[in-house]
Design a protein around this motif. Structure first.
Motif, PDB file in Angstrom:
ATOM      1  N   VAL A  38       0.944  -1.081  -0.101  1.00 46.77           N
ATOM      2  CA  VAL A  38       0.001   0.027  -0.059  1.00 46.77           C
ATOM      3  C   VAL A  38       0.933   1.180   0.017  1.00 46.77           C
ATOM      4  CG1 VAL A  38      -1.717   1.373   1.168  1.00 46.77           C
ATOM      5  CG2 VAL A  38      -1.964  -1.091   1.144  1.00 46.77           C
ATOM      6  N   PRO A  46      -9.267   6.449   7.148  1.00 52.44           N
ATOM      7  CA  PRO A  46      -9.606   4.794   7.264  1.00 52.44           C
ATOM      8  C   PRO A  46      -9.438   4.482   8.764  1.00 52.44           C
ATOM      9  CG  PRO A  46      -7.409   5.619   6.492  1.00 52.44           C
ATOM     10  CD  PRO A  46      -8.049   6.638   6.551  1.00 52.44           C
ATOM     11  N   CYS A  77      -7.503  -5.494   4.004  1.00 52.00           N
ATOM     12  CA  CYS A  77      -7.713  -5.528   2.347  1.00 52.00           C
ATOM     13  C   CYS A  77      -7.910  -6.727   1.815  1.00 52.00           C
ATOM     14  CB  CYS A  77      -6.429  -4.918   1.892  1.00 52.00           C
ATOM     15  SG  CYS A  77      -6.233  -3.263   2.204  1.00 52.00           S
ATOM     16  N   ALA A 134      -7.440   1.755  -0.176  1.00 55.19           N
ATOM     17  CA  ALA A 134      -6.464   1.769   0.812  1.00 55.19           C
ATOM     18  C   ALA A 134      -5.182   2.878   0.131  1.00 55.19           C
ATOM     19  CB  ALA A 134      -5.727   0.447   1.270  1.00 55.19           C
ATOM     20  N   SER A 192      -4.585   6.383   1.685  1.00 52.98           N
ATOM     21  CA  SER A 192      -2.792   6.511   2.010  1.00 52.98           C
ATOM     22  C   SER A 192      -2.205   7.748   1.417  1.00 52.98           C
ATOM     23  CB  SER A 192      -1.918   5.514   1.466  1.00 52.98           C
ATOM     24  OG  SER A 192      -0.618   5.389   2.041  1.00 52.98           O
TER      25      SER A 192
END
Length: 218
Positions: free
Chosen positions: A40, A194, A200, A209, A213
Motif C-alpha cells: 500500500v 480509514p 484489504c 487503501a 494513503s
C-alpha cells in the motif's frame, strides 16, 4: 536481512509480544504472491503491521517462508499445523514460538491492516491489562468484533487453547469468544480517515487503501 531500525516511542506500551497471522494467498486481489506482501503506497501490508508492533518482543509472523525477505532479522517466522489450518491454528503456532516465558500480553493481528498504528496497539494492550478481563478486541464502526485485531492475556489464551484441543479449522470467534473480552472502538485518524480495523481482501479494498494513503501523505 536488516535489523529493524525503528525505536519504540515514549508513548507506547512495552512488555508485550505480537503474533501476526500472515497466511493469505491474495487470490481476490489477483496478487502474484502472498497477500501480506502486497504494498500500500509502496510498503507491504505486513511491514506496516509490524511497524505498529515495533515495541513487541518477540514479534512472530505465522506464514510461509516466502515472506522472510520482507522481515527484520529479529522477527520469528513459523507456520501453523497443518498449513492452511486457519487463524486459531496460527495463534497456537505463534504462542508456541513465543514460549511459556514470554510477556503477559500477546497482540494477535491480521497481516492486512495497513492503517493500524502504534497508538491503536497501545490502546488494545492497555485494555487487555484491565482487571476482570482476559483480553481486548477491536470493534469496527458497525460494532462487529475484529478477532484478528486484539490483545490477550497470554496465560488465558494458552488455557483456552488447551481447553478447545485441536485448533485447526476452529474459528477465532469460537476460540476467543469463550474468554472475558473487553471491546474497544479504536478512534482512527478522524472523520473521513480509514479505520485501524480496515482490512484489504479485494482489489477494491486495495484501491481504497491506496487512495486513503495518498490523501494522508498529501
Amino acid at each position: 536481512m536488516r535489523a529493524d531500525p525503528r525505536p519504540a516511542h515514549d508513548h507506547c506500551v512495552t512488555g508485550y509480544s505480537a503474533i501476526v497471522v500472515a497466511g493469505g494467498a491474495g487470490r481476490r486481489m489477483a496478487a502474484s504472491g502472498p497477500k501480506p506482501a502486497v504494498p500500500v503506497s509502496g510498503v507491504p501490508m505486513l511491514v506496516r503491521v509490524l511497524t505498529a508492533v515495533a515495541a513487541a518482543r518477540p514479534r512472530v509472523v505465522v506464514g510461509p517462508d516466502t515472506l522472510i525477505g520482507l522481515l527484520p532479522a529479529d522477527v520469528i517466522v513459523t507456520l501453523e499445523a497443518p498449513p492452511g489450518g486457519g487463524p486459531a491454528a496460527g495463534a497456537a503456532a505463534g504462542l508456541a514460538a513465543i514460549g511459556p516465558a514470554g510477556p503477559d500480553v500477546v497482540v494477535l493481528l491480521a497481516a492486512d491492516l495497513p492503517f493500524l498504528a502504534e497508538d491503536d496497539v497501545t490502546e488494545l494492550v492497555t485494555a487487555a491489562r484491565a482487571a476482570g478481563v482476559d483480553g481486548a478486541v477491536a470493534v469496527d464502526a458497525d460494532g462487529r468484533d475484529q478477532w484478528l485485531c486484539g490483545a490477550w492475556s497470554a496465560g488465558a489464551l494458552r488455557a483456552r487453547l488447551d481447553q478447545v484441543g485441536e485448533p485447526a479449522g476452529l474459528s477465532l470467534r469460537a476460540l476467543l469468544g469463550g474468554l472475558r473480552v473487553r471491546r474497544v472502538a479504536l478512534a482512527g485518524r478522524g472523520a473521513g480517515r480509514p479505520a485501524p480495523t480496515f482490512d484489504c481482501d479485494t482489489v477494491d479494498d486495495l484501491r481504497r487503501a491506496e487512495e486513503w494513503s495518498d490523501d494522508q501523505s498529501g
